[in-house]
Design an enzyme around this catalytic site. Sequence first.
Site, PDB file in Angstrom:
ATOM      1  N   THR A 298       0.625  39.318 169.120  1.00  0.00           N
ATOM      2  CA  THR A 298       0.989  38.485 170.272  1.00  0.00           C
ATOM      3  C   THR A 298       0.977  36.997 169.947  1.00  0.00           C
ATOM      4  O   THR A 298       1.356  36.174 170.763  1.00  0.00           O
ATOM      5  CB  THR A 298       0.059  38.748 171.483  1.00  0.00           C
ATOM      6  OG1 THR A 298      -1.277  38.512 171.061  1.00  0.00           O
ATOM      7  CG2 THR A 298       0.195  40.162 171.994  1.00  0.00           C
ATOM      8  N   GLY A 299       0.558  36.634 168.733  1.00  0.00           N
ATOM      9  CA  GLY A 299       0.641  35.227 168.322  1.00  0.00           C
ATOM     10  C   GLY A 299       2.096  34.856 168.074  1.00  0.00           C
ATOM     11  O   GLY A 299       2.954  35.732 167.919  1.00  0.00           O
TER      12      GLY A 299
ATOM     13  N   ILE B 164      -0.932  38.386 155.500  1.00  0.00           N
ATOM     14  CA  ILE B 164      -0.106  37.178 155.553  1.00  0.00           C
ATOM     15  C   ILE B 164      -0.995  35.943 155.754  1.00  0.00           C
ATOM     16  O   ILE B 164      -0.669  34.848 155.318  1.00  0.00           O
ATOM     17  CB  ILE B 164       0.903  37.260 156.731  1.00  0.00           C
ATOM     18  CG1 ILE B 164       1.718  38.553 156.675  1.00  0.00           C
ATOM     19  CG2 ILE B 164       1.811  36.041 156.771  1.00  0.00           C
ATOM     20  CD1 ILE B 164       2.566  38.713 155.455  1.00  0.00           C
ATOM     21  N   THR B 165      -2.126  36.127 156.411  1.00  0.00           N
ATOM     22  CA  THR B 165      -3.038  35.042 156.776  1.00  0.00           C
ATOM     23  C   THR B 165      -3.294  34.070 155.621  1.00  0.00           C
ATOM     24  O   THR B 165      -3.546  34.487 154.498  1.00  0.00           O
ATOM     25  CB  THR B 165      -4.385  35.650 157.236  1.00  0.00           C
ATOM     26  OG1 THR B 165      -4.117  36.600 158.258  1.00  0.00           O
ATOM     27  CG2 THR B 165      -5.336  34.584 157.753  1.00  0.00           C
ATOM     28  N   GLU B 166      -3.214  32.766 155.939  1.00  0.00           N
ATOM     29  CA  GLU B 166      -3.493  31.721 154.964  1.00  0.00           C
ATOM     30  C   GLU B 166      -4.893  31.170 155.170  1.00  0.00           C
ATOM     31  O   GLU B 166      -5.448  31.284 156.249  1.00  0.00           O
ATOM     32  CB  GLU B 166      -2.526  30.544 155.145  1.00  0.00           C
ATOM     33  CG  GLU B 166      -1.091  30.864 154.879  1.00  0.00           C
ATOM     34  CD  GLU B 166      -0.182  29.650 155.094  1.00  0.00           C
ATOM     35  OE1 GLU B 166       1.010  29.795 154.834  1.00  0.00           O
ATOM     36  OE2 GLU B 166      -0.666  28.582 155.523  1.00  0.00           O
TER      37      GLU B 166
ATOM     38  N   TYR C 261      12.037  33.627 147.091  1.00  0.00           N
ATOM     39  CA  TYR C 261      13.324  33.710 147.786  1.00  0.00           C
ATOM     40  C   TYR C 261      14.397  33.054 146.919  1.00  0.00           C
ATOM     41  O   TYR C 261      15.495  33.578 146.744  1.00  0.00           O
ATOM     42  CB  TYR C 261      13.290  33.021 149.157  1.00  0.00           C
ATOM     43  CG  TYR C 261      12.049  33.266 149.988  1.00  0.00           C
ATOM     44  CD1 TYR C 261      11.281  34.411 149.811  1.00  0.00           C
ATOM     45  CD2 TYR C 261      11.646  32.348 150.954  1.00  0.00           C
ATOM     46  CE1 TYR C 261      10.138  34.613 150.574  1.00  0.00           C
ATOM     47  CE2 TYR C 261      10.504  32.550 151.721  1.00  0.00           C
ATOM     48  CZ  TYR C 261       9.750  33.673 151.520  1.00  0.00           C
ATOM     49  OH  TYR C 261       8.611  33.865 152.263  1.00  0.00           O
TER      50      TYR C 261
ATOM     51  N   GLU D 277       2.475  30.202 138.326  1.00  0.00           N
ATOM     52  CA  GLU D 277       2.286  28.767 138.516  1.00  0.00           C
ATOM     53  C   GLU D 277       0.986  28.364 137.844  1.00  0.00           C
ATOM     54  O   GLU D 277       0.231  29.221 137.371  1.00  0.00           O
ATOM     55  CB  GLU D 277       2.289  28.397 140.009  1.00  0.00           C
ATOM     56  CG  GLU D 277       1.161  29.013 140.811  1.00  0.00           C
ATOM     57  CD  GLU D 277       1.293  28.753 142.328  1.00  0.00           C
ATOM     58  OE1 GLU D 277       2.387  28.385 142.789  1.00  0.00           O
ATOM     59  OE2 GLU D 277       0.295  28.939 143.030  1.00  0.00           O
TER      60      GLU D 277
ATOM     61  N   HIS E 166      -0.903  25.437 146.969  1.00  0.00           N
ATOM     62  CA  HIS E 166      -1.671  26.685 146.970  1.00  0.00           C
ATOM     63  C   HIS E 166      -3.099  26.422 146.503  1.00  0.00           C
ATOM     64  O   HIS E 166      -3.306  25.645 145.561  1.00  0.00           O
ATOM     65  CB  HIS E 166      -1.051  27.706 146.012  1.00  0.00           C
ATOM     66  CG  HIS E 166       0.232  28.284 146.518  1.00  0.00           C
ATOM     67  ND1 HIS E 166       1.278  28.610 145.681  1.00  0.00           N
ATOM     68  CD2 HIS E 166       0.642  28.594 147.766  1.00  0.00           C
ATOM     69  CE1 HIS E 166       2.271  29.098 146.407  1.00  0.00           C
ATOM     70  NE2 HIS E 166       1.919  29.099 147.673  1.00  0.00           N
TER      71      HIS E 166
END
Lengths: 369, 299
Positions: free
Chosen positions: B27-28, B106-108, B169, B219, B258
């Site tokens: 719902t976010g 997915i959370t950062e 991507y 990286e 990152h």
Amino acid sequence: MRLLEYQAKSLFKSYSVPVPEGVVVDSLQAAVEAGRSLGYPVVLKAQLPLGGRGKAGLIKSVREESEMGSAFSSIFGRTVQGLSVDKILVEPFFNHESEMYVSYTENRSERCFSIVVSPAGGIDVEQVKEKFMANFGLDGPTDEIISQATKYLGLPSSALSKCSSLLKALYSAFNGSEAELVEINPLVYSSKNGFMALDAKVILDDNALFRHPELKPYLPHDISVEEAEKFGFNFVPLDGEVAVVGNGAGLVLSTLDMVASRGLSAACFLDLGGGASPDRVRAALQLLSSALPNMKALFVNVFGGITNSVSVAEGFLDVKRSGYLTKPFFLRLSGAGELEARDLLKKNGINSFIEIEHALDALEEWGRK
Amino acid sequence: MKSSILSDWLTGRVEPRNAKVLVQGITGRYGRLHAEMMKAYGTNIVAGTSPGKAGEFVAGIPVFNDCRAAVKAWGAEVSVVFVPAPHYLEAVTEAFEAGVNLVVGITERVPVRDTLRSIDLAKKYGGHIIGPNTPGIILPGQIKLGIMPVQPFLPGGAVVLSRSGTLTYEISNYLKKEGLGIFVALGVGGDPVNSTNFIECLDMVRENPHVDSIALIGEIGGDAEERVADFVLETKFPKRVAAYIAGRSAPREKKMGHAGAIIMGEAGTVESKEKALNRAGIPVARMPWELPALLKSKK
């Protein structure tokens, strides 16, 4: 985030890791007073979050008060790697019999923690062959590991139990503050004074700071970085000429390399994150013009995906109209909506590129002028 | 290899097309947007969770208070997690306890110690976590679990393993332009500690008959790429691998976006990674657009 030495030492002290009683000063007068109260000889240490301070002349011994003026002025106000020395830690000089290295660190590849100790301290530990290393998990190091590490340091038997208490206290500091690294190099020992952490390095886990209000006083106040965080940007000021902006950390990092390959250097790393809406583009450009007065040009690399290139283009048009964009800029918009975005900009007199190499060619040509 | 959902997919034994997926934090703003987009791609999203929101619907997807109720009603085996960082560990715990076998985080900005605890949990339950701080995983034409745009991803035989979202991507788009499709693109995450790492992924795709090559997008920071080099050499990895590593011009001791992208002392430089990869016979592209040619050339 890396703490300054005096902050790291204050953290250590709160966990009963022995550190010298030092005084932080920001004027010659305060340094002289500190020398008198601590008693000579003393050591002056520039408070910058950098390694190799000794070699860079940022640490000076002062034998008596008459030497304080020249020692202080040789350090204070100096600029190293873009950082200026505005605080000096004054500490009493310690006689000692041995210099050791001890640290706890997050072990990225093994996905655990490691303790590293060496009887050869005071130098770069990566160069040291003689070291003990052991991995452990979230429960902390076992008594067995602590005892092995203690033995490895080759201390007199009378010092062993004090040493293992110190290693346990240092682990409490590491775990209690959720640090990525705590390091003492050198840790010194003398039969008279026992153990002392002559230097202290702490890197905190930025992502865990929300659980640690007690660490808040240690956090630096970089207004431009804080402003950037409000918008969810990731901003790293650098010392070159071209501000590099994009959506996504990896893409911006890669763009820095591309700009460097054309003989130019980056003035910053700015990741807009997801959703480069007109508001965010405007906020980003405002931030750059206030935080980087010396930037000479702007290079923008956006790969449109979820964020359509057209909305980024609209953001630029908006910003151009409101006059925030006075420097030359090079704009690459690729991915979803790329043709439409280019046409929209062109209609409004702004040149943009779909192929990154074309944008870089244009930047390089500007750089030659 | 012990069977898990991720290993079933990456080895090519099972097609993921019909896997039942749960979205935690649906719902976010972000969870809602991407639940819709995943559904539009054809991902079989059966339920979502959000504390106190049971009975609501998001894009026709029923919302439950917690994973247990959602799994009981709809039998989800995969979860995509969008909850804020302070609730990440709790969300992952709830998912595994309810019977989920694959979590996509997915959370950062998750604290490293929470990531480590969640890895212990995944091991205990015989499942996997991808991430945190990942764009997710996509098997083009089959399933999308994450926040990636869909345009760059054509079905095919390349595997893209990456520490970065947008670079994935961008490079997948270069592959597409060269006519190269993708079997799976998986972001291991931009954090210092990845719950599922490059080597575990390589090990799973090793004998996959649908896979012909691997694009590794690394990286600065850590030694994950060096370890891939050792793994490829030591195990005589049978498929073509080519790499791109970002951060050649990055300054030392600075976090470049990152949390994991930081050079410490001499460790974590592009030079160190490139040297190790080259020694293992893995070519390293200087620029992202050079990667497709390196993947195509014969081993």
